[in-house]
Design a protein around this motif. Structure first.
Motif, PDB file in Angstrom:
ATOM      1  N   ASP A   1       0.831  -1.211   0.000  1.00 29.86           N
ATOM      2  CA  ASP A   1       0.000   0.000   0.000  1.00 29.86           C
ATOM      3  C   ASP A   1       0.865   1.260   0.000  1.00 29.86           C
ATOM      4  O   ASP A   1       1.995   1.255   0.489  1.00 29.86           O
ATOM      5  N   GLY A   2       0.316   2.339  -0.562  1.00 27.48           N
ATOM      6  CA  GLY A   2       0.987   3.641  -0.485  1.00 27.48           C
ATOM      7  C   GLY A   2       1.521   4.180  -1.801  1.00 27.48           C
ATOM      8  O   GLY A   2       2.196   5.226  -1.799  1.00 27.48           O
TER       9      GLY A   2
ATOM     10  N   ARG B   1       0.040   7.707  -2.377  1.00 27.61           N
ATOM     11  CA  ARG B   1       0.635   8.726  -1.503  1.00 27.61           C
ATOM     12  C   ARG B   1       2.067   9.049  -1.927  1.00 27.61           C
ATOM     13  O   ARG B   1       2.498  10.193  -1.882  1.00 27.61           O
TER      14      ARG B   1
ATOM     15  N   ARG C   1     -12.169   1.840  -8.290  1.00 29.77           N
ATOM     16  CA  ARG C   1     -11.370   3.051  -8.559  1.00 29.77           C
ATOM     17  C   ARG C   1     -11.713   3.605  -9.945  1.00 29.77           C
ATOM     18  O   ARG C   1     -12.446   2.981 -10.698  1.00 29.77           O
TER      19      ARG C   1
HETATM   20 MG    MG Z   1      -4.145   2.310  -0.526  1.00 29.48          MG
END
Ligand code: MG
Ligand code: IPE
Ligand code: IPE
Length: 234
Positions: free
Chosen positions: A14-15, A18, A65
């Motif tokens: 994850d990430g 970001r 998404r």
């Molecule tokens: Mg995520």
């Protein structure tokens, strides 16, 4: 270095979004960078003699998404599988996939099947890609398969065991993860391997997946080695 090594590591990568934001880049660039981390982690696992690595690459919920992001991810998947196949062969990596694979676009299914077939005889690290994967969906499908057998008169409900359900999961025949790693700090499981991680040790790091490197990998292994697994028995 460490006495206790996990046989199977499962990762929630994850990430990427970001990371892209931090670098003022489009989300797709974050996913691209995340793909490089996959290769790095495969090499680290090989180096350490880990036998199984399961990567959460795309969840059932990720279909929700934007069309743009889903298309970018699918395109990357095909590119990754095709470009990396010779390397997987060279490195003796065996590829597997779990999830509702029929949901994937035709070219992705094809590329996936090609790399599963081509690497079927490899005996080194097993890499399992969780694609269009959702644990609740997986368990539901297993329950449905058992129900069909009951309906057909081949099975009594009272005879159903955990092992029987387990053998109908996508992960049938694979060992359970010993260590679950989640990057970018969220303290949640996000519908990942709910059945299989019953006794896994959990390591959550704030590091974003594209930044996850050797030191972070070593930190996860060191934390695992320091844990005492009790299985409810002491
Ligand atoms: Mg995520
Ligand atoms: C994980 O990164 C990759 C996939 C879910 C495909 P995210 O895209 O979820 O990144 P964040 O959570 O937005 O940072
Ligand atoms: C989990 O990450 C799925 C993958 C890493 C493929 P998400 O970013 O989709 O999960 P949530 O939204 O934080 O629960």
């Amino acid at each position: 270095m460490d006495e206790k090594l996990p046989e199977h590591i499962a990762i929630i990568m994850d990430g990427n979004g970001r990371w892209a934001k931090q670098h003022l880049l489009p989300r797709a660039k974050g996913h691209e960078q995340g793909g490089k981390t996959v290769q790095r982690v495969i090499d680290l696992c090989r180096e350490r003699g880990i036998k199984w690595l399961t990567l959460y690459a795309f969840s059932t919920e990720n279909w929700g998404r934007s069309k743009l992001e889903v298309a970018a991810l699918m395109k990357m998947l095909v590119k990754y599988l095709r470009e990396r196949l010779p390397e997987m062969m060279e490195k003796n990596v065996r590829m597997h996939a779990i999830g509702e694979l029929y949901m994937l676009p035709e070219n992705a299914r094809q590329a996936l099947q090609e790399s599963i077939d081509a690497t079927a005889g490899n005996t080194g690290l097993n890499v399992v890609l969780a694609l269009s994967y959702g644990s609740r969906q997986e368990i539901t499908a297993a329950a449905r398969a058992l129900a069909e057998e009951v309906k057909a008169g081949r099975l009594e409900p009272a005879d159903i065991t955990p092992e029987m359900l387990e053998s109908r999961l996508y992960t049938a025949g694979m060992p359970d993860p010993d260590l679950l790693v989640r990057t970018s700090g969220e303290m949640r499981i996000s519908n990942y391997l709910l059945w299989q991680i019953s006794y896994a040790e959990i390591h959550v790091t704030d590091v974003l997946w594209p930044d996850f490197d050797r030191a972070d990998f070593d930190a996860a292994l060191a934390e695992y080695a320091a844990r005492e697994r009790r299985y409810g028995k002491r």
